[in-house]
Structure formats: structure tokens, C-alpha cells
Design a protein around this motif. Structure first.
Motif, PDB file in Angstrom:
ATOM      1  N   HIS A  60       1.026   9.207  15.429  1.00 20.52           N
ATOM      2  CA  HIS A  60       0.667   7.794  15.224  1.00 20.52           C
ATOM      3  C   HIS A  60       1.208   6.977  16.397  1.00 20.52           C
ATOM      4  O   HIS A  60       2.410   7.009  16.669  1.00 20.52           O
ATOM      5  CB  HIS A  60       1.281   7.252  13.937  1.00 20.52           C
ATOM      6  N   THR A 110      -3.734  -2.136   6.175  1.00 23.70           N
ATOM      7  CA  THR A 110      -2.728  -1.212   6.696  1.00 23.70           C
ATOM      8  C   THR A 110      -2.264  -1.709   8.067  1.00 23.70           C
ATOM      9  O   THR A 110      -2.868  -2.624   8.647  1.00 23.70           O
ATOM     10  CB  THR A 110      -3.289   0.220   6.831  1.00 23.70           C
ATOM     11  N   LYS A 111      -1.215  -1.079   8.546  1.00 25.41           N
ATOM     12  CA  LYS A 111      -0.677  -1.479   9.857  1.00 25.41           C
ATOM     13  C   LYS A 111      -1.709  -1.222  10.960  1.00 25.41           C
ATOM     14  O   LYS A 111      -1.958  -2.077  11.803  1.00 25.41           O
ATOM     15  CB  LYS A 111       0.592  -0.656  10.103  1.00 25.41           C
ATOM     16  N   GLY A 112      -2.309  -0.044  10.931  1.00 27.04           N
ATOM     17  CA  GLY A 112      -3.302   0.330  11.936  1.00 27.04           C
ATOM     18  C   GLY A 112      -2.651   1.046  13.099  1.00 27.04           C
ATOM     19  O   GLY A 112      -1.506   0.759  13.469  1.00 27.04           O
ATOM     20  N   HIS A 113      -3.374   1.992  13.662  1.00 28.14           N
ATOM     21  CA  HIS A 113      -2.792   2.785  14.756  1.00 28.14           C
ATOM     22  C   HIS A 113      -3.871   3.492  15.567  1.00 28.14           C
ATOM     23  O   HIS A 113      -4.987   3.694  15.101  1.00 28.14           O
ATOM     24  CB  HIS A 113      -1.825   3.832  14.178  1.00 28.14           C
ATOM     25  N   TYR A 116     -12.340   9.431   7.556  1.00 29.82           N
ATOM     26  CA  TYR A 116     -11.981   8.632   6.378  1.00 29.82           C
ATOM     27  C   TYR A 116     -13.149   8.691   5.406  1.00 29.82           C
ATOM     28  O   TYR A 116     -14.312   8.749   5.839  1.00 29.82           O
ATOM     29  CB  TYR A 116     -11.782   7.155   6.757  1.00 29.82           C
ATOM     30  N   GLU A 152     -10.394  11.665  13.373  1.00 27.18           N
ATOM     31  CA  GLU A 152     -10.019  11.609  11.953  1.00 27.18           C
ATOM     32  C   GLU A 152     -11.249  11.270  11.131  1.00 27.18           C
ATOM     33  O   GLU A 152     -12.137  10.548  11.600  1.00 27.18           O
ATOM     34  CB  GLU A 152      -8.925  10.543  11.744  1.00 27.18           C
ATOM     35  N   THR A 210      -4.817   6.855   0.975  1.00 29.78           N
ATOM     36  CA  THR A 210      -4.200   5.530   1.095  1.00 29.78           C
ATOM     37  C   THR A 210      -4.705   4.658  -0.044  1.00 29.78           C
ATOM     38  O   THR A 210      -5.911   4.606  -0.306  1.00 29.78           O
ATOM     39  CB  THR A 210      -4.561   4.887   2.449  1.00 29.78           C
ATOM     40  N   VAL A 230       0.768   5.560   0.859  1.00 31.78           N
ATOM     41  CA  VAL A 230       0.070   6.653   1.547  1.00 31.78           C
ATOM     42  C   VAL A 230       0.618   7.974   1.004  1.00 31.78           C
ATOM     43  O   VAL A 230       1.831   8.189   1.003  1.00 31.78           O
ATOM     44  CB  VAL A 230       0.307   6.593   3.075  1.00 31.78           C
ATOM     45  N   ALA A 236      -8.401  10.726   3.699  1.00 32.45           N
ATOM     46  CA  ALA A 236      -8.387  10.959   5.146  1.00 32.45           C
ATOM     47  C   ALA A 236      -8.080  12.416   5.445  1.00 32.45           C
ATOM     48  O   ALA A 236      -7.375  13.082   4.675  1.00 32.45           O
ATOM     49  CB  ALA A 236      -7.335  10.070   5.812  1.00 32.45           C
ATOM     50  N   TYR A 294       1.733   3.358  17.128  1.00 33.84           N
ATOM     51  CA  TYR A 294       1.736   1.977  16.624  1.00 33.84           C
ATOM     52  C   TYR A 294       2.030   0.984  17.750  1.00 33.84           C
ATOM     53  O   TYR A 294       1.682  -0.185  17.660  1.00 33.84           O
ATOM     54  CB  TYR A 294       2.787   1.818  15.514  1.00 33.84           C
ATOM     55  N   TRP A 326      -7.048  14.658   9.088  1.00 34.38           N
ATOM     56  CA  TRP A 326      -6.802  14.526  10.527  1.00 34.38           C
ATOM     57  C   TRP A 326      -5.917  15.678  11.018  1.00 34.38           C
ATOM     58  O   TRP A 326      -5.198  16.292  10.230  1.00 34.38           O
ATOM     59  CB  TRP A 326      -6.155  13.157  10.820  1.00 34.38           C
ATOM     60  N   TYR A 372       0.830  -1.209   0.000  1.00 31.62           N
ATOM     61  CA  TYR A 372       0.000   0.000   0.000  1.00 31.62           C
ATOM     62  C   TYR A 372       0.858   1.250   0.000  1.00 31.62           C
ATOM     63  O   TYR A 372       2.008   1.219   0.416  1.00 31.62           O
ATOM     64  CB  TYR A 372      -1.020   0.022   1.134  1.00 31.62           C
TER      65      TYR A 372
HETATM   66  O1  LIG Z   1      -0.076   4.158   9.179  1.00 32.80           O
HETATM   67  P1  LIG Z   1      -1.048   3.055   8.923  1.00 32.80           P
HETATM   68  O2  LIG Z   1      -1.735   2.569  10.152  1.00 32.80           O
HETATM   69  O3  LIG Z   1      -0.450   1.934   8.141  1.00 32.80           O
HETATM   70  O4  LIG Z   1      -2.214   3.666   8.031  1.00 32.80           O
HETATM   71  C1  LIG Z   1      -1.933   4.235   6.781  1.00 32.80           C
HETATM   72  C2  LIG Z   1      -2.415   5.671   6.708  1.00 32.80           C
HETATM   73  O5  LIG Z   1      -3.831   5.666   6.722  1.00 32.80           O
HETATM   74  C3  LIG Z   1      -4.432   6.938   6.604  1.00 32.80           C
HETATM   75  O6  LIG Z   1      -4.146   7.543   5.401  1.00 32.80           O
HETATM   76  C4  LIG Z   1      -3.999   7.839   7.703  1.00 32.80           C
HETATM   77  O7  LIG Z   1      -4.542   9.110   7.564  1.00 32.80           O
HETATM   78  C5  LIG Z   1      -2.503   7.928   7.739  1.00 32.80           C
HETATM   79  O8  LIG Z   1      -2.131   8.710   8.838  1.00 32.80           O
HETATM   80  C6  LIG Z   1      -1.922   6.529   7.857  1.00 32.80           C
HETATM   81  O9  LIG Z   1      -0.529   6.576   7.902  1.00 32.80           O
END
Ligand SMILES: O=P(O)(O)OC[C@H]1O[C@H](O)[C@H](O)[C@@H](O)[C@@H]1O
Length: 148
Positions: free
Chosen positions: A116, A43-46, A57, A55, A29, A10, A108, A118, A110, A8
Motif C-alpha cells: 500500500h 476509505t483512505k485510498g492508496h 473489486y 486489483e 471492506t 477491512v 477485493a 499511502y 489482489w 469502516y
Molecule cells: O487501505 P484503504 O485505502 O483505506 O482501503 C481499504 C482496503 O480496501 C480494500 O479492501 C483493499 O483490498 C485493501 O487493501 C484496503 O486496505
């Protein structure tokens, strides 16, 4: 899948000042429609470092899920599609999952001061993984947590 395959991208419009509360980032994204051992690309997610920062989306293209998880580990999902809109409270972790057949594109917006987090996800991962078998979406429970 190749070790260095991009799963992916961003893109961010970062004109906002990162130090001024009230300034905003705007992002896009793009998640490839990949399956890895039947698991949908995600995505990783946070969480946000500043839990007071929410935020938005919004779905632009494709089909997917927005996995959401509160700080107690309760997890649920919203469907993403072209035109869908999602408000994510600052205390909710968020992850995108591509369940469709083409690139999932999600916009997105924000606050620049959100940050972030993580680490919280590494310590307490999302309790569900999203699989696709024979075109059907399945949720695989991976923890001993609440319901989706
Ligand atoms: O950073 P990730 O959890 O992988 O998500 C990927 C991206 O998703 C969205 O676009 C958020 O606005 C970003 O801030 C984020 O970095």
C-alpha cells in the motif's frame, strides 16, 4: 461523530505468502453509511507500492463509488452496486465511497506483493470529494486538476 467511532472495517484472508509473486489476498471492506459535514464516508485510498500489481473489486451490498486517479492526477469514478465488477490497474489509485443508506460491502482480490502506497495520496490527494445534500450526490473539486 465520536472521536473513536469506527467508520469502516477491512477483513482479509491472508493465507497467501507475502513474498511470493502470484500469491493472492482476498478482502472485504465494510463502510458505514455516514455523512460528516455532508461528505460521504470513504476509505483512505492508496496506490500499490508495486505499480505492476492490479486489483479486482466487486460490489456485494449497498451503493457507492470507486474513485480512481492516475499518476497525473486525472480522476474519475465507477458506480458500485451489488454484483458490480471493477478492474483496477496497478498505476491507478483507488478509494471507496459509500453514497447509499446502508453498509457498503466491497470484496477485493489482489497480489500479496502489491503493498500500500499511502504517501503518494498524501502528496497528491484525490481532487474530488463526494458530498450528499438532500439525497443528491455532488462532487466538490478540491484541487486544480483534471475532470471527473
Ligand atoms: O487501505 P484503504 O485505502 O483505506 O482501503 C481499504 C482496503 O480496501 C480494500 O479492501 C483493499 O483490498 C485493501 O487493501 C484496503 O486496505
Amino acid at each position: 461523530m465520536l472521536d473513536d467511532q469506527v467508520v469502516y472495517d477491512v477483513y482479509s484472508y491472508t493465507r497467501g505468502n507475502p513474498d511470493i509473486p502470484g500469491h493472492l489476498y482476498w478482502g472485504l471492506t465494510v463502510l458505514k453509511p455516514l455523512l460528516i459535514n455532508n461528505e460521504c464516508n470513504m476509505t483512505k485510498g492508496h496506490f500499490h507500492e508495486d505499480r505492476d500489481c492490479a486489483e479486482i473489486y466487486f460490489g456485494i451490498q449497498g451503493e457507492g463509488l470507486l474513485l480512481l486517479m492516475d499518476e497525473s492526477g486525472k480522476c474519475w469514478a465507477e458506480k458500485i452496486y451489488e454484483g458490480s465488477l471493477h478492474y483496477i490497474d496497478g498505476h491507478i489509485a483507488h478509494r471507496l465511497v459509500n453514497t447509499g443508506e446502508k453498509d457498503l460491502k466491497v470484496g477485493a482480490c489482489w497480489p500479496t506483493t502489491a503493498g500500500h502506497d499511502y504517501q503518494a495520496i498524501e502528496d497528491h490527494p484525490f481532487p474530488y470529494r463526494v458530498l450528499k445534500r438532500n439525497g443528491q450526490i455532488e462532487f466538490l473539486k478540491v484541487g486544480n486538476q483534471n475532470e471527473l
